[in-house]
Structure formats: structure tokens, C-alpha cells
Design a protein around this motif. Structure first.
Motif, PDB file in Angstrom:
ATOM      1  N   VAL A 121       0.861  -1.177   0.000  1.00  0.00           N
ATOM      2  CA  VAL A 121       0.000   0.000   0.000  1.00  0.00           C
ATOM      3  C   VAL A 121       0.897   1.226   0.000  1.00  0.00           C
ATOM      4  CG1 VAL A 121      -0.235  -0.068   2.530  1.00  0.00           C
ATOM      5  CG2 VAL A 121      -1.870   1.231   1.152  1.00  0.00           C
ATOM      6  N   LEU A 122       0.581   2.162  -0.863  1.00  0.00           N
ATOM      7  CA  LEU A 122       1.325   3.411  -0.954  1.00  0.00           C
ATOM      8  C   LEU A 122       0.304   4.542  -1.044  1.00  0.00           C
ATOM      9  CD1 LEU A 122       4.402   4.120  -3.244  1.00  0.00           C
ATOM     10  CD2 LEU A 122       2.660   5.837  -2.814  1.00  0.00           C
ATOM     11  N   VAL A 123       0.450   5.514  -0.162  1.00  0.00           N
ATOM     12  CA  VAL A 123      -0.456   6.658  -0.139  1.00  0.00           C
ATOM     13  C   VAL A 123       0.377   7.927  -0.209  1.00  0.00           C
ATOM     14  CG1 VAL A 123      -2.267   7.861   1.133  1.00  0.00           C
ATOM     15  CG2 VAL A 123      -2.089   5.366   1.292  1.00  0.00           C
ATOM     16  N   GLN A 124       0.011   8.817  -1.104  1.00  0.00           N
ATOM     17  CA  GLN A 124       0.696  10.109  -1.153  1.00  0.00           C
ATOM     18  C   GLN A 124      -0.334  11.226  -1.286  1.00  0.00           C
ATOM     19  OE1 GLN A 124       3.333   9.212  -4.452  1.00  0.00           O
ATOM     20  NE2 GLN A 124       2.126  10.460  -5.856  1.00  0.00           N
ATOM     21  N   ARG A 125      -0.015  12.359  -0.639  1.00  0.00           N
ATOM     22  CA  ARG A 125      -0.893  13.524  -0.690  1.00  0.00           C
ATOM     23  C   ARG A 125      -0.059  14.751  -1.002  1.00  0.00           C
ATOM     24  NH1 ARG A 125      -4.773  16.314   3.886  1.00  0.00           N
ATOM     25  NH2 ARG A 125      -6.343  17.068   2.384  1.00  0.00           N
ATOM     26  N   HIS A 126      -0.576  15.600  -1.883  1.00  0.00           N
ATOM     27  CA  HIS A 126       0.177  16.760  -2.366  1.00  0.00           C
ATOM     28  C   HIS A 126       1.514  16.310  -2.954  1.00  0.00           C
ATOM     29  CE1 HIS A 126      -2.914  18.735  -0.134  1.00  0.00           C
ATOM     30  NE2 HIS A 126      -2.347  18.581   1.054  1.00  0.00           N
ATOM     31  N   GLY A 127       1.529  15.074  -3.496  1.00  0.00           N
ATOM     32  CA  GLY A 127       2.746  14.528  -4.088  1.00  0.00           C
ATOM     33  C   GLY A 127       3.764  14.014  -3.089  1.00  0.00           C
ATOM     34  N   VAL A 128       3.425  14.026  -1.792  1.00  0.00           N
ATOM     35  CA  VAL A 128       4.358  13.611  -0.736  1.00  0.00           C
ATOM     36  C   VAL A 128       3.883  12.289  -0.137  1.00  0.00           C
ATOM     37  CG1 VAL A 128       5.362  14.226   1.495  1.00  0.00           C
ATOM     38  CG2 VAL A 128       4.898  16.015  -0.210  1.00  0.00           C
ATOM     39  N   PRO A 129       4.753  11.272  -0.026  1.00  0.00           N
ATOM     40  CA  PRO A 129       4.329   9.987   0.550  1.00  0.00           C
ATOM     41  C   PRO A 129       3.901  10.128   2.003  1.00  0.00           C
ATOM     42  CG  PRO A 129       6.401   9.763  -0.648  1.00  0.00           C
ATOM     43  CD  PRO A 129       6.135  11.229  -0.535  1.00  0.00           C
ATOM     44  N   LEU A 130       2.746   9.534   2.331  1.00  0.00           N
ATOM     45  CA  LEU A 130       2.261   9.472   3.705  1.00  0.00           C
ATOM     46  C   LEU A 130       2.453   8.082   4.299  1.00  0.00           C
ATOM     47  CD1 LEU A 130      -1.150  11.393   3.491  1.00  0.00           C
ATOM     48  CD2 LEU A 130       1.108  12.297   4.069  1.00  0.00           C
ATOM     49  N   ALA A 131       2.411   7.072   3.446  1.00  0.00           N
ATOM     50  CA  ALA A 131       2.577   5.689   3.892  1.00  0.00           C
ATOM     51  C   ALA A 131       3.067   4.848   2.728  1.00  0.00           C
ATOM     52  CB  ALA A 131       1.255   5.133   4.422  1.00  0.00           C
ATOM     53  N   GLU A 132       3.966   3.932   3.013  1.00  0.00           N
ATOM     54  CA  GLU A 132       4.456   2.978   2.013  1.00  0.00           C
ATOM     55  C   GLU A 132       4.855   1.712   2.757  1.00  0.00           C
ATOM     56  OE1 GLU A 132       7.558   2.568  -1.771  1.00  0.00           O
ATOM     57  OE2 GLU A 132       7.680   4.307  -0.421  1.00  0.00           O
TER      58      GLU A 132
ATOM     59  N   ARG B 172      -5.419  -1.795  -7.071  1.00  0.00           N
ATOM     60  CA  ARG B 172      -6.178  -0.550  -7.133  1.00  0.00           C
ATOM     61  C   ARG B 172      -5.246   0.653  -7.279  1.00  0.00           C
ATOM     62  NH1 ARG B 172     -11.325   0.404  -5.037  1.00  0.00           N
ATOM     63  NH2 ARG B 172     -11.544  -1.767  -5.655  1.00  0.00           N
ATOM     64  N   LEU B 173      -5.586   1.512  -8.211  1.00  0.00           N
ATOM     65  CA  LEU B 173      -4.986   2.839  -8.315  1.00  0.00           C
ATOM     66  C   LEU B 173      -6.132   3.817  -8.150  1.00  0.00           C
ATOM     67  CD1 LEU B 173      -2.818   4.946  -8.905  1.00  0.00           C
ATOM     68  CD2 LEU B 173      -3.156   4.521 -11.347  1.00  0.00           C
ATOM     69  N   MET B 174      -6.103   4.575  -7.061  1.00  0.00           N
ATOM     70  CA  MET B 174      -7.215   5.458  -6.723  1.00  0.00           C
ATOM     71  C   MET B 174      -6.728   6.892  -6.630  1.00  0.00           C
ATOM     72  SD  MET B 174      -9.814   4.995  -3.531  1.00  0.00           S
ATOM     73  CE  MET B 174     -11.242   6.047  -3.283  1.00  0.00           C
ATOM     74  N   ILE B 175      -7.427   7.778  -7.320  1.00  0.00           N
ATOM     75  CA  ILE B 175      -7.101   9.195  -7.334  1.00  0.00           C
ATOM     76  C   ILE B 175      -8.274   9.941  -6.706  1.00  0.00           C
ATOM     77  CG2 ILE B 175      -6.608  11.172  -8.824  1.00  0.00           C
ATOM     78  CD1 ILE B 175      -6.057   8.014 -10.537  1.00  0.00           C
ATOM     79  N   VAL B 176      -8.000  10.734  -5.685  1.00  0.00           N
ATOM     80  CA  VAL B 176      -9.058  11.458  -4.968  1.00  0.00           C
ATOM     81  C   VAL B 176      -8.761  12.956  -5.080  1.00  0.00           C
ATOM     82  CG1 VAL B 176     -10.364  11.647  -2.816  1.00  0.00           C
ATOM     83  CG2 VAL B 176      -9.155   9.508  -3.363  1.00  0.00           C
ATOM     84  N   PRO B 177      -9.289  13.625  -6.104  1.00  0.00           N
ATOM     85  CA  PRO B 177      -8.928  15.028  -6.355  1.00  0.00           C
ATOM     86  C   PRO B 177      -9.221  15.968  -5.187  1.00  0.00           C
ATOM     87  CG  PRO B 177      -9.964  14.071  -8.295  1.00  0.00           C
ATOM     88  CD  PRO B 177     -10.126  13.076  -7.191  1.00  0.00           C
ATOM     89  N   TRP B 178     -10.340  15.786  -4.498  1.00  0.00           N
ATOM     90  CA  TRP B 178     -10.705  16.736  -3.440  1.00  0.00           C
ATOM     91  C   TRP B 178      -9.783  16.630  -2.222  1.00  0.00           C
ATOM     92  CZ3 TRP B 178     -12.819  14.967   1.319  1.00  0.00           C
ATOM     93  CH2 TRP B 178     -13.180  13.617   1.357  1.00  0.00           C
ATOM     94  N   LEU B 179      -9.027  15.522  -2.130  1.00  0.00           N
ATOM     95  CA  LEU B 179      -8.019  15.374  -1.086  1.00  0.00           C
ATOM     96  C   LEU B 179      -6.603  15.554  -1.625  1.00  0.00           C
ATOM     97  CD1 LEU B 179      -9.352  12.258   0.912  1.00  0.00           C
ATOM     98  CD2 LEU B 179      -9.357  14.650   1.654  1.00  0.00           C
ATOM     99  N   ASP B 180      -6.475  15.735  -2.965  1.00  0.00           N
ATOM    100  CA  ASP B 180      -5.157  15.800  -3.599  1.00  0.00           C
ATOM    101  C   ASP B 180      -4.338  14.574  -3.208  1.00  0.00           C
ATOM    102  OD1 ASP B 180      -3.223  16.868  -5.253  1.00  0.00           O
ATOM    103  OD2 ASP B 180      -2.330  18.133  -3.698  1.00  0.00           O
ATOM    104  N   LEU B 181      -4.962  13.404  -3.353  1.00  0.00           N
ATOM    105  CA  LEU B 181      -4.407  12.155  -2.821  1.00  0.00           C
ATOM    106  C   LEU B 181      -4.413  11.043  -3.863  1.00  0.00           C
ATOM    107  CD1 LEU B 181      -5.021  10.678   0.673  1.00  0.00           C
ATOM    108  CD2 LEU B 181      -5.662   9.267  -1.286  1.00  0.00           C
ATOM    109  N   VAL B 182      -3.379  10.215  -3.814  1.00  0.00           N
ATOM    110  CA  VAL B 182      -3.273   9.013  -4.641  1.00  0.00           C
ATOM    111  C   VAL B 182      -3.038   7.827  -3.717  1.00  0.00           C
ATOM    112  CG1 VAL B 182      -1.871   7.790  -6.365  1.00  0.00           C
ATOM    113  CG2 VAL B 182      -2.373  10.230  -6.658  1.00  0.00           C
TER     114      VAL B 182
END
Length: 328
Positions: free
Chosen positions: A20-31, A285-295
Motif C-alpha cells: 500500500v502506498l499513499v501520497q498527498r500533495h505529491g508527498v508519501p504518507l505511507a508505504e 487498485r490505483l485510486m485518485i481522490v482530487p478533493w483530497l489531492d491524494l493518490v
């Protein structure tokens, strides 16, 4: 977030999660990476140690990437637009073109999986009666995808159809003069800094457009960030913002809650949709959430488990979203 995911995995609540890899504003939050039994497009690999550099099947996430490649080819004038007749791209099938109903097909009917043909991918992909599997083993997979019995007018009903993606992949190959893996390397992957990937061939010896890609979680995240940022990366335009807007706008209603664009799954709500996603067999899954600026990227090993979609949903709703909202 990472601690929450680790605890849930240790408790057996995230069975068969590989990454699982999560990034917000282009910055990794979890990997995070976890060992697990894996496959390579149906071939059992046994227990593998997953890590940042390891390629993983993304299965039907491949379809959404083919949608990006079609958009790139369209921007370059290499392929006709979505409203062009589909069978004009396959002149060798003049007998099929003689059918007035099939002459109504437009490229968009393949991009939205609304061809109106009989197609069944509800069976295991190990089952020879699965339509994608049958196509892969047919002597001419493109004819197989085009000559299925018609059960609805084109453009009316949505039906999940890997054959539709195979046809679009071939349109790209014919228009660009390159196999889709070569076109992808030159026009999408290399510009994104993705130098490691594998695109597995189907039985016809050509890369499987429906489900053949193997990527790392980080590479998937780069693709997700490209979509989030409207088709540009590192100050370079890779796919037009116009194509991304068109392909991630609702074009069809699926048989469940999500809507569908041009090879992208879309949230049931929102205009634009609250989320954009690529789904793959096994929980990919590849999920893009624009309102959170999150991938969010999820890789997993629940192949041919039709409840595998619960895994990425649980990760997002129980771990990612609460952490983002709390600022953790």
C-alpha cells in the motif's frame, strides 16, 4: 496511518495485502510491503517478499493505462477520435462490417465497454469459458472480440469487456506503428521516470492490453499523480488535460454503483467524480481522490476472489481517510 495498517494486517484483517502506498500533495504518507503468495498472470510464484523495487501484476489496471495511451496517440494524430467507426480500423473483417448493427460501433463504444456484445468475465480467469480467456486462446482474438453475438444496441448497456481493451490496444499499435509496450515506454513510462516494467504477451504474441502489465507500487503512484495533475509531470505535458477530462467524465453506468469513463472507474457521486480509479483482479487498485489531492495504490494477491474489492475499500475508509482527516 502506517501503524494502523500494520496492526490491522497483523490481526489478519487485511489478508493477502502485498503493498500500500499513499501520497498527498505529491508527498508519501505511507508505504508498506508485506510478504505473500503471488502470481504472474495466472502462473503461481509461491511466497514472495514484496518490496519497493518488485514488479507486481496490476491486471486490469492495465486497461486504464491503455486509455491514457489512446489519449496520447490521439493528441499526436496517430489514431482517430472516439466517434470514428470502430470497424474502419479493422478492414480485414469486411464480413463483420457488412452487418448494419456492427457498423454502428464507434471507438467510444469500446472505450466505455458498451459494445452490446455477449461477454462474460464473471467466471474465474482460469476457466476457459471466461470470455477474456477464450479470446486469449482464440486463433484470432480481435475477430473473437468483434464477432460475439449482439445482445444490445451499441452505446446503451455497459458490460465489463476485456476484448474492448484489446481492440483499443490494436488501434494504438496500428496507428503508432509500435507494439503498445514500446509506445508506452517511449511516450508514458520514460517521461514519468518509470524504467522497470513488464508487459506480458497474450497467446497471440502481443502484449495483453486487457491485463498484462506488471509495475511497482511507486510507478503506479507516478501514473496516479499524472492523472491528478491533469496530464503533466515535472513541467512536461505527457497527455492532454482535455483527454483526461473527457476520459474521467461519466460515460456509462456500470452494473453496480460506480460510473465508468473511458477505461476508468468513477465514483457514484460528484461532478467531477469524487474519485477516479483503476481496478485489477486480486485487489489491485490505483485510486485518485482530487478533493483530497491524494493518490492511493494497493497491490494484493486475492486473485479470482470477487470480494477482493473489499480490501482497498477497507484500507481507504478505515485507515487512509481517518488519518488524513485527523492530520495524523
Amino acid at each position: 496511518m502506517e501503524q494502523s495498517i500494520r496492526h490491522a494486517h497483523a490481526a489478519g484483517k487485511l489478508k493477502d495485502l502485498h503493498a500500500v502506498l499513499v501520497q498527498r500533495h505529491g508527498v508519501p504518507l505511507a508505504e508498506l510491503y508485506f510478504p505473500g503468495e503471488d502470481e504472474r498472470r495466472g502462473a503461481f510464484l509461491g511466497l514472495v517478499e514484496n518490496h519497493a523495487e518488485r514488479l507486481h501484476d496490476v491486471r486490469s489496471v492495465t486497461k486504464s493505462i491503455v486509455g491514457l495511451l489512446y489519449g496520447i496517440a490521439l493528441d499526436d494524430g496517430l489514431v482517430p477520435g472516439p466517434d470514428a467507426p470502430l470497424l474502419d480500423q479493422f478492414p480485414e473483417y469486411s464480413d463483420l462490417a457488412a452487418d448494419p448493427a456492427r457498423r454502428q460501433w464507434r471507438i467510444r463504444d469500446a472505450l466505455t465497454m458498451q459494445m452490446g456484445t455477449e461477454w462474460n468475465e464473471t467466471l474465474s480467469y482460469a476457466n476457459p469459458r471466461n470470455s477474456e480467456t477464450a479470446m486469449d486462446h482464440a486463433g484470432d482474438g480481435f475477430r473473437y472480440a468483434l464477432d460475439r453475438p449482439l445482445v444490445a444496441p451499441p452505446g446503451r448497456d455497459w458490460c465489463y469487456n476485456g476484448g474492448a481493451t484489446s481492440l483499443i490496444g490494436e488501434v494504438i499499435r496500428r496507428g503508432s506503428g509500435q507494439p503498445i509496450d514500446t509506445f508506452a515506454r517511449e511516450r508514458l513510462f520514460t517521461p514519468l521516470g518509470i524504467d522497470a516494467f513488464e508487459w506480458i504477451d497474450g497467446q497471440n504474441g502481443m502484449p495483453s492490453a486487457a491485463s498484462g502489465l506488471r509495475l511497482t507500487a511507486r510507478s503506479m503512484a507516478r501514473i496516479g499523480q499524472l492523472v491528478l495533475e491533469g496530464g503533466a509531470a515535472g513541467g512536461r505535458r505527457i497527455v492532454s488535460a482535455d483527454w483526461l477530462a473527457r476520459s474521467t467524465a461519466p460515460q456509462a453506468q456500470t452494473s453496480d454503483e460506480p460510473r465508468y469513463g473511458f477505461f476508468w472507474w468513477l465514483a457514484p457521486d460528484g461532478d467531477p467524480p469524487d474519485w477516479i480509479a483503476a481496478f485489477g483482479n486480486g485487489g489491485q487498485r490505483l485510486m485518485i481522490v482530487p478533493w483530497l489531492d491524494l493518490v492511493m495504490v494497493v497491490l494484493a494477491g486475492r486473485y479470482n476472489d470477487w470480494e477482493a474489492w473489499n480490501l482497498p475499500v477497507a484500507l481507504f475508509t478505515e485507515h487512509v481517510l481517518p488519518a488524513v482527516r485527523s492530520g495524523a
